[in-house]
Design a protein around this motif. Structure first.
Motif, PDB file in Angstrom:
ATOM      1  N   UNK A 263      14.407   2.452  -0.982  1.00  0.00           N
ATOM      2  CA  UNK A 263      13.869   3.502  -0.118  1.00  0.00           C
ATOM      3  C   UNK A 263      14.789   3.669   1.074  1.00  0.00           C
ATOM      4  N   UNK A 264      14.814   4.867   1.583  1.00  0.00           N
ATOM      5  CA  UNK A 264      15.701   5.110   2.717  1.00  0.00           C
ATOM      6  C   UNK A 264      14.924   4.912   4.018  1.00  0.00           C
ATOM      7  N   UNK A 265      15.682   4.896   5.102  1.00  0.00           N
ATOM      8  CA  UNK A 265      15.103   4.774   6.435  1.00  0.00           C
ATOM      9  C   UNK A 265      14.232   6.000   6.680  1.00  0.00           C
TER      10      UNK A 265
ATOM     11  N   UNK B 278       0.871  -1.164   0.000  1.00  0.00           N
ATOM     12  CA  UNK B 278       0.000   0.000   0.000  1.00  0.00           C
ATOM     13  C   UNK B 278       0.910   1.215   0.000  1.00  0.00           C
TER      14      UNK B 278
ATOM     15  N   UNK C  72      12.455   5.547  -4.082  1.00  0.00           N
ATOM     16  CA  UNK C  72      11.748   6.498  -3.232  1.00  0.00           C
ATOM     17  C   UNK C  72      12.781   7.459  -2.666  1.00  0.00           C
TER      18      UNK C  72
ATOM     19  N   UNK D 236      19.955  -3.019   1.716  1.00  0.00           N
ATOM     20  CA  UNK D 236      19.022  -2.476   0.727  1.00  0.00           C
ATOM     21  C   UNK D 236      18.351  -1.193   1.193  1.00  0.00           C
TER      22      UNK D 236
ATOM     23  N   UNK E  64      12.114   0.831   7.994  1.00  0.00           N
ATOM     24  CA  UNK E  64      13.018   0.451   6.916  1.00  0.00           C
ATOM     25  C   UNK E  64      12.266  -0.471   5.960  1.00  0.00           C
ATOM     26  N   UNK E  65      12.315  -0.104   4.669  1.00  0.00           N
ATOM     27  CA  UNK E  65      11.641  -0.936   3.665  1.00  0.00           C
ATOM     28  C   UNK E  65      12.686  -1.730   2.904  1.00  0.00           C
ATOM     29  N   UNK E  66      12.538  -3.014   2.883  1.00  0.00           N
ATOM     30  CA  UNK E  66      13.495  -3.846   2.161  1.00  0.00           C
ATOM     31  C   UNK E  66      12.725  -4.783   1.233  1.00  0.00           C
ATOM     32  N   UNK E  67      12.443  -4.236   0.037  1.00  0.00           N
ATOM     33  CA  UNK E  67      11.744  -5.017  -0.988  1.00  0.00           C
ATOM     34  C   UNK E  67      12.654  -5.031  -2.206  1.00  0.00           C
TER      35      UNK E  67
ATOM     36  N   UNK F 272       9.464  -5.216   5.915  1.00  0.00           N
ATOM     37  CA  UNK F 272       9.372  -3.827   6.382  1.00  0.00           C
ATOM     38  C   UNK F 272       9.575  -3.874   7.889  1.00  0.00           C
TER      39      UNK F 272
ATOM     40  N   UNK G 238      18.253   2.752   1.013  1.00  0.00           N
ATOM     41  CA  UNK G 238      18.703   3.829   0.117  1.00  0.00           C
ATOM     42  C   UNK G 238      19.505   4.858   0.911  1.00  0.00           C
TER      43      UNK G 238
ATOM     44  N   UNK H 233       5.496   2.977   2.356  1.00  0.00           N
ATOM     45  CA  UNK H 233       5.167   1.727   1.674  1.00  0.00           C
ATOM     46  C   UNK H 233       4.932   0.675   2.736  1.00  0.00           C
TER      47      UNK H 233
END
Lengths: 301, 291, 229
Positions: free
Chosen positions: C55-57, B56, B159, B249, C47-50, C211, B251, C80
């Motif tokens: 994406x950053x923290x 989402x 992002x 991973x 933290x997104x790890x896909x 995530x 960014x 996300x």
């Protein structure tokens, strides 16, 4: 002092010899008339004087300096219009003068712009865009641009093109004014003798890239001297007689036919010499003016 | 030299043709902005179809930063054509008008005139780019607001945090100025070879279209020549919007994934500019002005 | 025929009762602990790890209100979250009370002996189909859940506890979920003649979709307006 000194310049465009071994000198303060039919090499010569075209051979000196080596220095003191009066249609007369004054690093006041436009009769159209101008008006604006930086040498290529009789007379007066009142040297070209014989102190006639005749205008147009064409069955023999006798100074260059500019009283002597030498004379035809001669030599006959 | 540049600039900005490009860019941008304002969400939903299967996305995806990116993607391909309209006319247009002989009989060398004209054309190009930046970036920021830049690339999503975006656009616009100056110099080269405006303008446009097609086709034969085509490098402003990730991973704020690629492209473009302008000078110096 | 009538009657009976038939005492214990919390606002980092996302923290705020309102908001940015997954934390799962429990033995994870209990919803309207909980019987804390949803696939939530363990609130939550492939045509992204895919693979290190939210502090039972959800 010679302002322009051209020595043996030639310009070839492929196989075409546009200018062929041309030499002449223009003295300070002179109005030099450069005469020739359209396509005779006038504009090519003028473009070489302005370094727009590189000569194939020969050298050009202006103000005593080599054009090839001192181009910018020389052009600072030269103002010119070349062939057609091509200008920026989206700019006004005033803007043209301001821009070219800026190029010439001249600070030009509005009054000076107006004054220059008055000189060429465009004061009432100062702010109009050039796209609304007639050919004659453009020609006059071109002259104004050539004068904006007060040059020492003014080169005018066909300045009366597209002008009405009044405009032609105005330009003539302007040239005389520039020469007499301001001491400028003016190099002016035309394809009509009548247009420049009144203003030029020196004349040069060019045809097919070659110099045909050059001399003092007064001398060339002297009514005491007649231009005559010797018509005979043997032009070679007639020439030999002329050169051997005391008439060689009167000989005019011409590829075909034998022409002389000779005092009226010497015509019978010439006639006698030719007959004595056995030249079968068909006639000695008197030409009325330099114009006749000009037309004759530049005609395709 | 400054007087020559100012004269050239004056002439450029007194011509109605100059404003066609400014008008065209404004019209294109406004139309796209309007479209996205009215129906942008369905466009975003279409883009995010794959992502929405898994995740989402919460926040203002369709914000000014993304709009600007979309606009640049669309426009930076076409702006070169507008640049060609002026640049390819700088010398040939004057030759056509007959005014070139007026300029070249002034006490300045042809090299000085060519430089002045190139600088003036470059100023026009940069102003066009600033206009584009103003409309695409600042107007979009004003109309759509700002948020993180959620960039959907072909194979992944980037992002970029809101505070990490603006400098990237500055970089992208500086890069784009090099791209467009390459087009300016190419137009200039074409212009130096002709005595009418149409030929060089069409020639420049054709060259750009032709090389762009070569750059975008993934055919092995063309792949070999791609690194040498300026059109391949012109699009690398996008590299400012790809970001490095660490071992987990994550960014890295303020990073650029492939800075070497940007530098390399800038070099290639600069070399093209030098090459094209030098060639123009050589051609013009040797040319007999017959117009 | 008798058998058929018996089955139909049984189904009708079950459907009409709608009671939490069998609730495990350990689940009760956990639920009691969680019942202490009416609402909370927690600050943390996410933290997104896909595999296909860079994406950053980011800083996040998590809002919760009984019985099952939950919202994760990124601090002024785009967030996300696993589709539908975040709302199914342990609080929202248990607070519905509409489930039946099935004990599934004991399992040792990270040196901890955890009781495994499966929850099956008794309300058809609930989004999830089955959820497995790994619970520390001594602390009454859930360390892991694995939930299968009706529409949004399966995912795991792993929890770590710290200062707020007495409320049953985790200091770190890791959502693990399956990701689908991501691909947009070049014609849409206008990315023609891009670099070799190897470089792309290198740029994206992890293929697992997780995530991770680390909580710094909770403000508990101070009231949370509904406008936050």
């Amino acid at each position: 002092m010679s302002v322009i000194k051209v020595q043996h310049i030639s310009k070839n465009f492929g196989a075409l010899k546009a200018v062929d071994d041309l030499s002449f000198e223009v003295q300070e303060g002179q109005v030099f008339g450069f005469l020739g039919q359209n396509g005779s090499g006038k504009s090519t010569t003028i473009r070489m004087l302005l370094s727009l075209i590189h000569p194939s051979s020969g050298s050009i000196e202006i103000f005593g300096k080599s054009l090839a080596h001192h181009r910018n220095e020389i052009l600072e003191q030269v103002g010119a219009i070349i062939e057609r009066p091509d200008l920026y249609p989206y700019l006004s007369a005033q803007e043209h003068l301001q821009l070219f004054a800026k190029v010439r690093k001249q600070k030009i006041e509005k009054a000076a712009v107006q004054n220059t436009l008055e000189k060429v009769g465009l004061a009432n159209r100062a702010t109009d865009k050039v796209q609304t101008f007639s050919l004659g008006m453009k020609q006059r604006l071109g002259i104004a641009i050539a004068l904006v930086h007060n040059p020492r040498l003014i080169i005018l290529d066909e300045p009366t093109n597209g002008l009405d009789p009044q405009g032609i007379a105005d330009i003539r007066r302007l040239i005389q004014y520039l020469s007499k009142e301001e001491g400028k040297t003016v190099f002016v070209s035309s394809h009509l003798l009548s247009e420049i014989e009144q203003v030029a102190s020196q004349l040069l006639i060019i045809h097919k890239g070659k110099k045909m005749v050059e001399g003092n205008t007064k001398d060339l147009l002297d009514p005491q001297k007649r231009i005559v064409q010797i018509k005979s069955t043997n032009d070679e023999l007639a020439l030999q007689v002329i050169v051997a006798g005391s008439f060689s100074n009167y000989l005019l260059p011409r590829k075909e036919g034998v022409f002389l500019k000779i005092p009226t009283y010497e015509i019978p002597l010439l006639n006698e010499s030719l007959i004595k030498a056995g030249v079968a004379l068909l006639g000695i035809e008197t030409k009325n003016s330099l114009e006749d001669y000009f037309l004759q030599i530049t005609s395709n006959v | 030299m400054w007087s020559l540049i100012s004269v050239e600039l004056y002439k450029i900005f007194r011509r109605p043709r100059t404003y066609i490009a400014f008008g065209a860019i404004a019209a294109l941008i406004v139309v796209i902005q309007l479209g996205l304002k009215i129906d942008g969400n369905s466009y975003a939903a279409f883009l995010m179809k794959d992502i929405n299967d898994t995740l989402t996305v919460d926040g203002k995806v369709l914000n000014g930063y993304l709009i600007c990116y979309i606009l640049l993607q669309l426009l930076l391909v076409h702006v070169p054509l507008l640049v060609a309209l002026i640049a390819a006319d700088m010398l040939s247009g004057e030759a056509n008008l007959g005014t070139l002989r007026l300029l070249f009989s002034t006490p300045y060398s042809r090299t000085q005139w060519v430089f002045a004209k190139f600088i003036a054309a470059s100023v026009y190009t940069i102003l066009l780019l600033i206009w584009l930046a103003f409309l695409a970036l600042f107007v979009s920021m004003w109309v759509f607001g700002t948020d993180d830049l959620f960039l959907m690339k072909s194979n992944y999503v980037v992002l970029i945090e809101q505070n990490d975006v603006l400098w990237r656009y500055v970089g992208a616009f500086v890069f784009a100025s090099f791209s467009l100056l390459t087009v300016t110099s190419l137009g200039f080269l074409m212009s130096s070879m002709a005595n009418n405006s149409i030929g060089p303008i069409v020639g420049t446009m054709s060259a750009i279209v032709f090389f762009t097609i070569l750059s975008t086709l993934n055919i092995p034969l063309f792949t070999m020549v791609k690194p040498y085509l300026f059109t391949t490098h012109m699009n690398n402003w996008k590299e400012f919007f790809d970001i490095k990730v660490n071992a987990s991973n994550e960014a890295l704020y303020g990073s650029i994934l492939n800075i070497a690629k940007i530098k390399n492209s800038l070099w290639v473009l600069t070399l093209h500019i030098i090459l094209f302008v030098s060639a123009s000078i050589i051609i013009i110096k040797k040319k007999d002005i017959l117009s | 025929m008798k058998k058929f009538i018996y089955i139909v009657c049984s189904i009708l009976l079950l459907a009409s009762t709608n009671v939490d038939a069998q609730t495990d005492p350990l689940i009760e214990k956990v639920a009691q602990k969680l019942a202490l919390v009416n609402d909370y606002v927690a600050e943390g980092s996410m933290k997104t790890d896909v595999s296909f996302i860079k994406a950053s923290l980011g800083k996040v705020k998590v809002y919760f209100k009984k019985p099952n309102l939950l919202k994760v908001k990124k601090d002024g940015g785009i967030s996300l979250l696993p589709r539908g997954g975040v709302s199914l934390t342990i609080n929202t799962l248990l607070n519905t009370k509409q489930y039946t429990t099935i004990p599934a033995g004991i399992q040792v994870i990270n040196g901890k002996s955890l009781t495994v209990i499966k929850l099956i919803p008794t309300d058809d309207n609930l989004d999830w189909v089955i959820s497995t909980l790994w619970i520390d019987p001594v602390e009454a804390l859930v360390y892991k859940t694995a939930t299968t949803t009706k529409e949004n696939g399966s995912y795991e939530i792993t929890m770590q506890y710290g200062a707020y363990a007495k409320y049953g609130l985790a200091s770190k939550i890791i959502f693990s979920f399956n990701t689908k492939d991501y691909k947009l045509p070049n014609g849409i992204t206008l990315e023609f003649g891009d670099e070799d895919p190897a470089a792309k693979q290198k740029a994206i290190k992890n293929k697992k979709g997780t995530i991770e939210i680390t909580y710094n502090n909770y403000i508990i039972n101070k009231g949370v307006p509904n406008s936050n959800f």
